[in-house]
Each structure stands twice: as structure tokens, then as C-alpha cells.
Design a protein around this motif. Structure first.
Motif, PDB file in Angstrom:
ATOM      1  N   GLU A 154       0.738  -1.216   0.042  1.00 45.28           N
ATOM      2  CA  GLU A 154      -0.053  -0.045   0.013  1.00 45.28           C
ATOM      3  C   GLU A 154       0.924   1.111  -0.090  1.00 45.28           C
ATOM      4  O   GLU A 154       0.200   2.366   0.339  1.00 45.28           O
ATOM      5  CB  GLU A 154      -1.079  -0.004   1.124  1.00 45.28           C
ATOM      6  N   ASP A 156      -0.448   4.395  -1.579  1.00 41.02           N
ATOM      7  CA  ASP A 156      -1.619   5.132  -0.835  1.00 41.02           C
ATOM      8  C   ASP A 156      -1.239   5.493   0.688  1.00 41.02           C
ATOM      9  O   ASP A 156      -1.918   6.498   1.128  1.00 41.02           O
ATOM     10  CB  ASP A 156      -2.590   3.920  -0.506  1.00 41.02           C
ATOM     11  N   ILE A 157      -0.256   5.040   1.381  1.00 40.04           N
ATOM     12  CA  ILE A 157       0.204   5.448   2.744  1.00 40.04           C
ATOM     13  C   ILE A 157       0.896   6.951   2.407  1.00 40.04           C
ATOM     14  O   ILE A 157       0.410   7.610   3.139  1.00 40.04           O
ATOM     15  CB  ILE A 157       1.170   4.606   3.088  1.00 40.04           C
ATOM     16  N   LYS A 203       0.099   8.991   0.146  1.00 37.42           N
ATOM     17  CA  LYS A 203      -1.081   9.986  -0.030  1.00 37.42           C
ATOM     18  C   LYS A 203      -1.950  10.292   1.368  1.00 37.42           C
ATOM     19  O   LYS A 203      -2.170  11.401   1.820  1.00 37.42           O
ATOM     20  CB  LYS A 203      -2.131   9.452  -0.959  1.00 37.42           C
ATOM     21  N   GLN A 204      -1.982   9.219   2.128  1.00 37.53           N
ATOM     22  CA  GLN A 204      -2.667   9.425   3.521  1.00 37.53           C
ATOM     23  C   GLN A 204      -1.989  10.302   4.443  1.00 37.53           C
ATOM     24  O   GLN A 204      -2.727  10.959   5.101  1.00 37.53           O
ATOM     25  CB  GLN A 204      -3.025   7.808   4.161  1.00 37.53           C
ATOM     26  N   VAL A 205      -0.571  10.113   4.414  1.00 36.26           N
ATOM     27  CA  VAL A 205      -0.071  10.819   5.919  1.00 36.26           C
ATOM     28  C   VAL A 205       0.088  12.468   5.312  1.00 36.26           C
ATOM     29  O   VAL A 205      -0.036  12.935   6.140  1.00 36.26           O
ATOM     30  CB  VAL A 205       1.195  10.288   5.911  1.00 36.26           C
ATOM     31  N   ARG A 225      -2.387  13.829   3.410  1.00 41.31           N
ATOM     32  CA  ARG A 225      -3.545  14.235   3.405  1.00 41.31           C
ATOM     33  C   ARG A 225      -4.157  14.505   5.044  1.00 41.31           C
ATOM     34  O   ARG A 225      -4.708  15.325   5.323  1.00 41.31           O
ATOM     35  CB  ARG A 225      -4.280  13.305   2.817  1.00 41.31           C
ATOM     36  N   SER A 226      -3.888  13.591   5.636  1.00 40.73           N
ATOM     37  CA  SER A 226      -4.476  13.422   7.290  1.00 40.73           C
ATOM     38  C   SER A 226      -3.398  14.112   8.154  1.00 40.73           C
ATOM     39  O   SER A 226      -3.981  14.445   9.286  1.00 40.73           O
ATOM     40  CB  SER A 226      -4.776  11.950   7.259  1.00 40.73           C
ATOM     41  N   LYS A 243      -1.275  12.496   9.722  1.00 41.19           N
ATOM     42  CA  LYS A 243      -1.296  11.629  10.818  1.00 41.19           C
ATOM     43  C   LYS A 243      -0.374  10.735  10.545  1.00 41.19           C
ATOM     44  O   LYS A 243      -0.250  10.143   9.355  1.00 41.19           O
ATOM     45  CB  LYS A 243      -2.435  11.161  11.373  1.00 41.19           C
ATOM     46  N   ILE A 254       1.718   7.046  10.068  1.00 41.83           N
ATOM     47  CA  ILE A 254       1.464   5.621  10.020  1.00 41.83           C
ATOM     48  C   ILE A 254       2.833   4.907  10.620  1.00 41.83           C
ATOM     49  O   ILE A 254       3.949   5.010   9.967  1.00 41.83           O
ATOM     50  CB  ILE A 254       1.195   5.140   8.569  1.00 41.83           C
TER      51      ILE A 254
END
Length: 85
Positions: free
Chosen positions: A12, A15-16, A18-20, A22-23, A25, A27
Motif C-alpha cells: 500500500e 496510498d500510505i 497520500k494518506q499521511v 492528506r491526514s 497523521k 503511520i
């Protein structure tokens, strides 16, 4: 806090990233033991942490905290000796 195994993180990865970002937060990638763990955070968050650590190490944040306690409520920016904070 989100925790992923290295295998899941590898699958992933994009996606990780992008997520960190965007959020804002982190991981955690949790290996078999704490010596194999890592944390992924966004570049802007990392830069912010580095800037905060720099300002703390130079004493600048102490000056800011003291000025926040000042009852006058106003500091003229032109009166600040920026070279000697």
C-alpha cells in the motif's frame, strides 16, 4: 494511530504516502521488534517538526512564550532584535 506490517506497507506504499500527507497523521510500520519499526510522516509535517526543534534549541520559543505572558499585549516588530533571539 495506524499500524501496518512491512508487507502491508509495501503493498500500500503509494496510498500510505497520500494518506499521511492528506491526514497529517503518522503511520507506524511495525516489524518483528522495536529495532525494526519505522514511522512514515508527510514532508510538510517533518519540516514543521524540524523547524520547531530548531526554534526550541536556539531559545527562540522561550522568548515567544515570555512575550505571550506579557500583559502589554503588543510588541512592535521593529523593536525585536532578530539577530539576538
Amino acid at each position: 494511530m495506524i499500524i501496518k506490517t512491512p508487507t502491508t506497507a509495501r503493498a500500500e506504499f503509494y496510498d500510505i504516502l497520500k494518506q499521511v500527507n492528506r491526514s497529517h497523521k503518522p503511520i507506524v510500520i511495525s516489524g518483528k521488534n522495536s529495532e525494526n519499526n519505522a514511522v512514515i510522516i508527510g514532508q510538510k509535517d517533518w519540516d514543521s517538526i524540524q523547524e520547531t526543534m530548531y526554534l526550541e534549541s536556539t531559545g527562540t520559543l522561550d522568548v515567544v512564550r515570555e512575550r505571550e505572558k506579557d500583559d502589554s499585549g503588543f510588541t512592535n516588530v521593529e523593536d525585536i532584535d532578530w539577530d539576538n533571539l
